[in-house]
Design a protein around this motif. Structure first.
Motif, PDB file in Angstrom:
ATOM      1  N   VAL A 123       0.708  -1.277   0.037  1.00 24.42           N
ATOM      2  CA  VAL A 123      -0.105   0.133   0.549  1.00 24.42           C
ATOM      3  C   VAL A 123       0.643   1.080   0.141  1.00 24.42           C
ATOM      4  O   VAL A 123       0.887   2.464  -0.337  1.00 24.42           O
ATOM      5  CB  VAL A 123      -1.045   0.015   0.823  1.00 24.42           C
ATOM      6  N   GLY A 124       1.916   1.185   0.827  1.00 23.29           N
ATOM      7  CA  GLY A 124       2.443   2.286   0.841  1.00 23.29           C
ATOM      8  C   GLY A 124       3.446   3.209  -0.445  1.00 23.29           C
ATOM      9  O   GLY A 124       3.388   4.027  -0.906  1.00 23.29           O
ATOM     10  N   ILE A 125       3.862   1.925  -0.901  1.00 18.77           N
ATOM     11  CA  ILE A 125       4.906   2.338  -2.129  1.00 18.77           C
ATOM     12  C   ILE A 125       3.938   2.528  -3.354  1.00 18.77           C
ATOM     13  O   ILE A 125       3.708   3.316  -3.817  1.00 18.77           O
ATOM     14  CB  ILE A 125       5.259   1.251  -2.633  1.00 18.77           C
ATOM     15  N   LEU A 126       2.687   2.563  -3.174  1.00 17.90           N
ATOM     16  CA  LEU A 126       1.376   2.570  -4.328  1.00 17.90           C
ATOM     17  C   LEU A 126       1.192   3.658  -4.504  1.00 17.90           C
ATOM     18  O   LEU A 126       1.163   4.441  -5.182  1.00 17.90           O
ATOM     19  CB  LEU A 126       0.395   1.210  -4.386  1.00 17.90           C
ATOM     20  N   VAL A 127       0.647   3.857  -2.869  1.00 17.26           N
ATOM     21  CA  VAL A 127       0.107   5.337  -3.298  1.00 17.26           C
ATOM     22  C   VAL A 127       1.170   6.388  -2.880  1.00 17.26           C
ATOM     23  O   VAL A 127       0.610   7.527  -3.498  1.00 17.26           O
ATOM     24  CB  VAL A 127      -0.957   5.190  -2.222  1.00 17.26           C
ATOM     25  N   THR A 128       1.918   6.634  -2.473  1.00 12.24           N
ATOM     26  CA  THR A 128       3.033   7.653  -2.843  1.00 12.24           C
ATOM     27  C   THR A 128       3.281   7.564  -4.124  1.00 12.24           C
ATOM     28  O   THR A 128       3.791   8.694  -4.851  1.00 12.24           O
ATOM     29  CB  THR A 128       4.330   7.215  -2.165  1.00 12.24           C
ATOM     30  N   ARG A 129       3.442   6.659  -5.358  1.00 11.67           N
ATOM     31  CA  ARG A 129       4.094   6.677  -6.619  1.00 11.67           C
ATOM     32  C   ARG A 129       2.474   7.369  -7.408  1.00 11.67           C
ATOM     33  O   ARG A 129       3.268   8.094  -8.166  1.00 11.67           O
ATOM     34  CB  ARG A 129       4.676   5.114  -6.674  1.00 11.67           C
ATOM     35  N   PHE A 130       1.782   6.111  -7.698  1.00  6.94           N
ATOM     36  CA  PHE A 130       0.348   6.382  -8.146  1.00  6.94           C
ATOM     37  C   PHE A 130      -1.152   7.249  -7.543  1.00  6.94           C
ATOM     38  O   PHE A 130      -1.558   7.474  -8.283  1.00  6.94           O
ATOM     39  CB  PHE A 130      -0.489   5.159  -8.695  1.00  6.94           C
ATOM     40  N   GLY A 131      -0.612   7.587  -6.329  1.00  6.78           N
ATOM     41  CA  GLY A 131      -1.623   7.897  -6.206  1.00  6.78           C
ATOM     42  C   GLY A 131      -2.524   6.835  -5.035  1.00  6.78           C
ATOM     43  O   GLY A 131      -3.147   6.311  -5.427  1.00  6.78           O
ATOM     44  N   ARG A 132      -4.200   7.570  -4.896  1.00  4.59           N
ATOM     45  CA  ARG A 132      -5.015   6.627  -4.301  1.00  4.59           C
ATOM     46  C   ARG A 132      -5.893   6.657  -4.961  1.00  4.59           C
ATOM     47  O   ARG A 132      -5.952   5.411  -5.267  1.00  4.59           O
ATOM     48  CB  ARG A 132      -5.888   8.005  -3.026  1.00  4.59           C
ATOM     49  N   LYS A 133      -6.501   7.505  -6.365  1.00  2.00           N
ATOM     50  CA  LYS A 133      -6.850   7.027  -6.948  1.00  2.00           C
ATOM     51  C   LYS A 133      -6.272   6.061  -7.846  1.00  2.00           C
ATOM     52  O   LYS A 133      -7.402   5.174  -8.976  1.00  2.00           O
ATOM     53  CB  LYS A 133      -8.409   8.060  -7.508  1.00  2.00           C
ATOM     54  N   GLY A 134      -5.146   6.579  -8.713  1.00  2.00           N
ATOM     55  CA  GLY A 134      -4.301   5.920  -9.644  1.00  2.00           C
ATOM     56  C   GLY A 134      -4.326   4.754  -9.113  1.00  2.00           C
ATOM     57  O   GLY A 134      -4.393   4.027  -9.705  1.00  2.00           O
ATOM     58  N   THR A 135      -4.344   4.048  -7.870  1.00  4.48           N
ATOM     59  CA  THR A 135      -3.671   3.676  -7.358  1.00  4.48           C
ATOM     60  C   THR A 135      -5.247   2.154  -7.744  1.00  4.48           C
ATOM     61  O   THR A 135      -4.833   0.739  -7.702  1.00  4.48           O
ATOM     62  CB  THR A 135      -3.301   2.858  -6.273  1.00  4.48           C
ATOM     63  N   LEU A 136      -5.881   2.852  -7.225  1.00 11.04           N
ATOM     64  CA  LEU A 136      -8.079   1.919  -6.707  1.00 11.04           C
ATOM     65  C   LEU A 136      -7.815   1.552  -8.487  1.00 11.04           C
ATOM     66  O   LEU A 136      -8.241   0.448  -8.717  1.00 11.04           O
ATOM     67  CB  LEU A 136      -8.287   2.704  -6.307  1.00 11.04           C
ATOM     68  N   VAL A 137      -7.650   1.841  -9.789  1.00 13.10           N
ATOM     69  CA  VAL A 137      -7.519   2.528 -10.925  1.00 13.10           C
ATOM     70  C   VAL A 137      -6.667   0.688 -11.307  1.00 13.10           C
ATOM     71  O   VAL A 137      -7.421   0.171 -11.886  1.00 13.10           O
ATOM     72  CB  VAL A 137      -7.084   3.649 -12.180  1.00 13.10           C
ATOM     73  N   ARG A 138      -5.482   0.949 -10.804  1.00 11.12           N
ATOM     74  CA  ARG A 138      -4.091   0.052 -11.205  1.00 11.12           C
ATOM     75  C   ARG A 138      -4.244  -1.204 -11.089  1.00 11.12           C
ATOM     76  O   ARG A 138      -4.385  -2.784 -11.421  1.00 11.12           O
ATOM     77  CB  ARG A 138      -2.982   0.982 -11.213  1.00 11.12           C
ATOM     78  N   ILE A 139      -4.751  -1.418  -9.933  1.00 12.29           N
ATOM     79  CA  ILE A 139      -4.992  -2.486  -9.563  1.00 12.29           C
ATOM     80  C   ILE A 139      -6.203  -3.459  -9.888  1.00 12.29           C
ATOM     81  O   ILE A 139      -6.438  -4.527  -9.995  1.00 12.29           O
ATOM     82  CB  ILE A 139      -5.145  -2.444  -7.668  1.00 12.29           C
ATOM     83  N   THR A 140      -6.962  -2.932 -10.492  1.00 14.69           N
ATOM     84  CA  THR A 140      -8.653  -3.529 -11.379  1.00 14.69           C
ATOM     85  C   THR A 140      -7.915  -4.845 -12.214  1.00 14.69           C
ATOM     86  O   THR A 140      -8.672  -5.790 -11.495  1.00 14.69           O
ATOM     87  CB  THR A 140      -9.349  -3.104 -11.829  1.00 14.69           C
ATOM     88  N   CYS A 141      -6.730  -4.538 -12.673  1.00 17.31           N
ATOM     89  CA  CYS A 141      -6.213  -6.723 -13.301  1.00 17.31           C
ATOM     90  C   CYS A 141      -6.164  -7.322 -12.414  1.00 17.31           C
ATOM     91  O   CYS A 141      -6.298  -8.480 -13.112  1.00 17.31           O
ATOM     92  CB  CYS A 141      -4.719  -5.841 -14.131  1.00 17.31           C
ATOM     93  N   LEU A 142      -6.136  -6.899 -11.244  1.00 20.79           N
ATOM     94  CA  LEU A 142      -5.553  -8.233 -10.884  1.00 20.79           C
ATOM     95  C   LEU A 142      -7.126  -8.825 -10.344  1.00 20.79           C
ATOM     96  O   LEU A 142      -6.809 -10.271 -10.108  1.00 20.79           O
ATOM     97  CB  LEU A 142      -4.934  -7.719  -9.044  1.00 20.79           C
ATOM     98  N   VAL A 143      -8.933  -8.270 -10.518  1.00 21.90           N
ATOM     99  CA  VAL A 143      -9.318  -8.888  -9.816  1.00 21.90           C
ATOM    100  C   VAL A 143      -9.958 -10.282 -11.453  1.00 21.90           C
ATOM    101  O   VAL A 143     -10.260 -11.093 -11.467  1.00 21.90           O
ATOM    102  CB  VAL A 143     -10.938  -8.253  -9.518  1.00 21.90           C
ATOM    103  N   PHE A 144      -9.480  -9.391 -12.186  1.00 16.15           N
ATOM    104  CA  PHE A 144      -9.371  -9.900 -14.452  1.00 16.15           C
ATOM    105  C   PHE A 144      -8.980 -10.868 -13.517  1.00 16.15           C
ATOM    106  O   PHE A 144      -9.628 -11.961 -14.561  1.00 16.15           O
ATOM    107  CB  PHE A 144      -9.455  -9.369 -15.088  1.00 16.15           C
ATOM    108  N   ILE A 145      -7.717 -11.037 -13.626  1.00 17.92           N
ATOM    109  CA  ILE A 145      -6.622 -12.622 -13.205  1.00 17.92           C
ATOM    110  C   ILE A 145      -7.035 -13.360 -12.276  1.00 17.92           C
ATOM    111  O   ILE A 145      -7.471 -14.909 -12.778  1.00 17.92           O
ATOM    112  CB  ILE A 145      -5.219 -11.672 -13.441  1.00 17.92           C
ATOM    113  N   GLY A 146      -7.404 -13.004 -11.087  1.00 17.44           N
ATOM    114  CA  GLY A 146      -7.931 -13.528 -10.325  1.00 17.44           C
ATOM    115  C   GLY A 146      -9.522 -14.297 -10.487  1.00 17.44           C
ATOM    116  O   GLY A 146      -9.473 -15.670  -9.792  1.00 17.44           O
ATOM    117  N   GLY A 147     -10.045 -13.309 -10.807  1.00 17.61           N
ATOM    118  CA  GLY A 147     -11.635 -13.855 -11.430  1.00 17.61           C
ATOM    119  C   GLY A 147     -11.198 -15.444 -12.198  1.00 17.61           C
ATOM    120  O   GLY A 147     -12.301 -16.305 -12.770  1.00 17.61           O
TER     121      GLY A 147
END
Length: 508
Positions: free
Chosen positions: A84-108
């Motif tokens: 969390v710390g690395i992602l929100v500092t690098r991509f921002g709060r909203k930016g992180t939420l948008v980028r991690i959606t790919c995990l759900v598609f892969i896991g699903g």
């Protein structure tokens, strides 16, 4: 009353719902989704092993295999929370939420095609990947909403994700009914439905602005901050809010984001760290995960006829959603402390009640106590720990605080998911007394140690802990400097920055 305040805009409400719908809701869904198809998944594991090795699994190995399937979600969550710390500092709060959606598609996809490829391992991998997504989003959603909300609505918006977690559990329980997806042929589809809410989030969330605090304090982008504030506020003095953010920026020893080690070593936030440790471990060890993971088994032991269990479970899900709404709509009136103390105390009483009812074979009392634990949890302990993790720390310390809180949360979640079946086998009815002890201890800690943070700025909350951290003299002398900067604008840097903001605001 809440909605009559001009500070609750459609944009704030929309982003709170969208972030929670596409992220927090999946956490609740994944917690409960393995409950109703448990026997089918175990049968699939057994059939696969027979096909591979010619022999099936004994009961103990099958229980272990299934316990791993349930609890690997929490291991993924713990891995996610460490990022969390690395992602929100690098991509921002909203930016992180948008980028991690790919995990759900892969896991699903892994879970959805597991039966097609005859691979139990794909279910476990899919659960792990969706766990990583939940581990990240469970911290990032409350952080994002806590930062975009005006202080009088921080509690309300901060608890919106917890309503969606309860809603996720409820949806999983309804879809798990035998009449819907609770049949043997449907379980891969049932596990992989998580991709649908995420698809909506991926289409709509990128259009919303980033957290204004992140833009100003970490990115130093004044124009983007003003644009974001204008998007999220209506008829509010934006300049006053920017000045409050700058006060927070000046109060930070460093603009750099503090590491987890730095956070744990920092004497000025010692009691804030202890508080998030206690409430996050307490939240999971309160027994709620044992109730969620093994609802059906608990009701079966209570003597409810097997065909009726699924409907009883759905009833508990409805109570969760109602209790979550009660917490969300009363937090700005009652405050954080009463919801936490009341919720944990009530849960403790119900845990003791389950033990007594099982000892005296009073089945309906045990069902009532299960419902009581769920209602008590959803009113306060479900969402307030994530909310106060945002409130107790300034911008520089917040990502590290969420990493610590999330990691402990998931570690405790994993422990309960894995240990509870064995604890239940060995301790029987007495296993709930452990949860009674935890709930009582956390309620007492909040009562004696944690101050009320309702309607306070992040700097004010930090100063409330100053005396307990032994930082009173330094803090108060610093505050004097901030006030002179704010009122007199004697410091050149402060004057230039504030004046440029005034020009920018005037231009906008």
């Amino acid at each position: 009353s809440l909605f009559s305040k001009s500070s609750l805009t459609k944009s704030l409400l929309a982003v709170a719902f969208l972030a929670s719908f596409g992220s927090s809701m999946l956490y609740g869904y994944n917690l409960a989704v393995v409950n109703s198809p448990a026997e089918y998944i175990k049968a699939f594991y057994n059939q696969t092993m027979v096909a591979r090795n010619g022999t099936g699994l004994d009961d103990k190995t099958l229980t272990l295999f299934y316990s791993v399937t349930v609890s690997v979600f929490a291991i993924g969550g713990m891995v996610g929370s460490l990022m969390v710390g690395i992602l929100v500092t690098r991509f921002g709060r909203k930016g992180t939420l948008v980028r991690i959606t790919c995990l759900v598609f892969i896991g699903g996809a892994f879970m959805g095609f597991s039966r097609t490829f005859g691979s139990p391992e794909m279910i476990i991998v899919g659960r792990f990947i969706t766990g990583v997504h939940s581990g990240i989003s469970l911290s990032v959603v409350p952080m994002y909403l806590g930062e975009i909300a005006p202080k009088n609505l921080r509690g309300f918006l901060g608890l919106v994700p917890s309503i969606f977690i309860c809603l996720g559990v409820f949806i999983a329980q309804i879809l798990g009914l035998h009449e819907l997806l609770g049949k043997e042929e449907h379980w891969p589809l049932f596990l992989s439905l998580v991709v649908i809410p995420t698809m909506f989030q991926l289409m709509l969330l990128p259009w919303f602005p980033e957290s204004p605090r992140y833009l100003l304090i970490e990115k130093r982008n004044v124009h983007a901050t003003i644009t974001a504030l204008k998007w999220y506020r209506s008829k509010v003095n934006i300049q006053a809010e920017i000045e409050e953010m700058q006060e927070e920026q000046r109060s930070m020893s460093s603009v750099q984001t503090v590491s987890v080690i730095g956070l744990l070593k920092d004497r000025s936030v010692r009691w804030q760290v202890i508080t998030i440790v206690v409430v996050n471990i307490g939240m999971q060890l309160s027994g709620i995960d044992a109730i969620w993971f093994y609802t059906n088994a608990i009701f079966k032991n209570a003597g409810i006829p097997v065909p009726q269990i699924q409907y009883t479970t759905v009833g508990t899900g409805a109570i969760e959603v109602i209790a979550g709404c009660v917490g969300c709509f009363t937090i700005e009136r009652l405050g954080r402390r009463p919801l936490m103390i009341g919720g944990f105390t009530f849960m403790g009483i119900c845990c003791a009640g389950i033990t007594l009812s099982l000892m005296f074979q009073s089945h309906y009392i045990s069902v009532a106590c299960v419902v009581g634990i769920i209602a008590g949890f959803c009113i306060g302990p479900a969402g307030v720990p994530f909310l106060i993790t945002a409130e107790l720390f300034k911008q520089s310390h917040r990502p590290a605080a969420y990493t610590v809180a999330g990691c402990l949360n998931w570690l405790s979640n994993f422990t309960i998911g894995f240990v509870f079946p064995f604890l239940q086998m060995s301790a029987g009815a007495y296993c709930y007394l452990v949860f009674f002890g935890v709930c009582t201890a956390v309620a007492a800690y909040v009562f004696f140690i944690v101050p009320e943070t309702k309607n306070k700025t992040f700097v004010e909350i930090s100063q409330m802990f100053a005396a307990r951290n032994g930082m009173l003299e330094e803090e108060s002398s610093e505050l004097g400097v901030f006030n002179s900067l704010k009122l007199g604008k004697m410091n050149g840097y402060g004057a230039v920055e504030l004046d440029s903001l005034k020009v920018s605001l005037h231009l906008y």
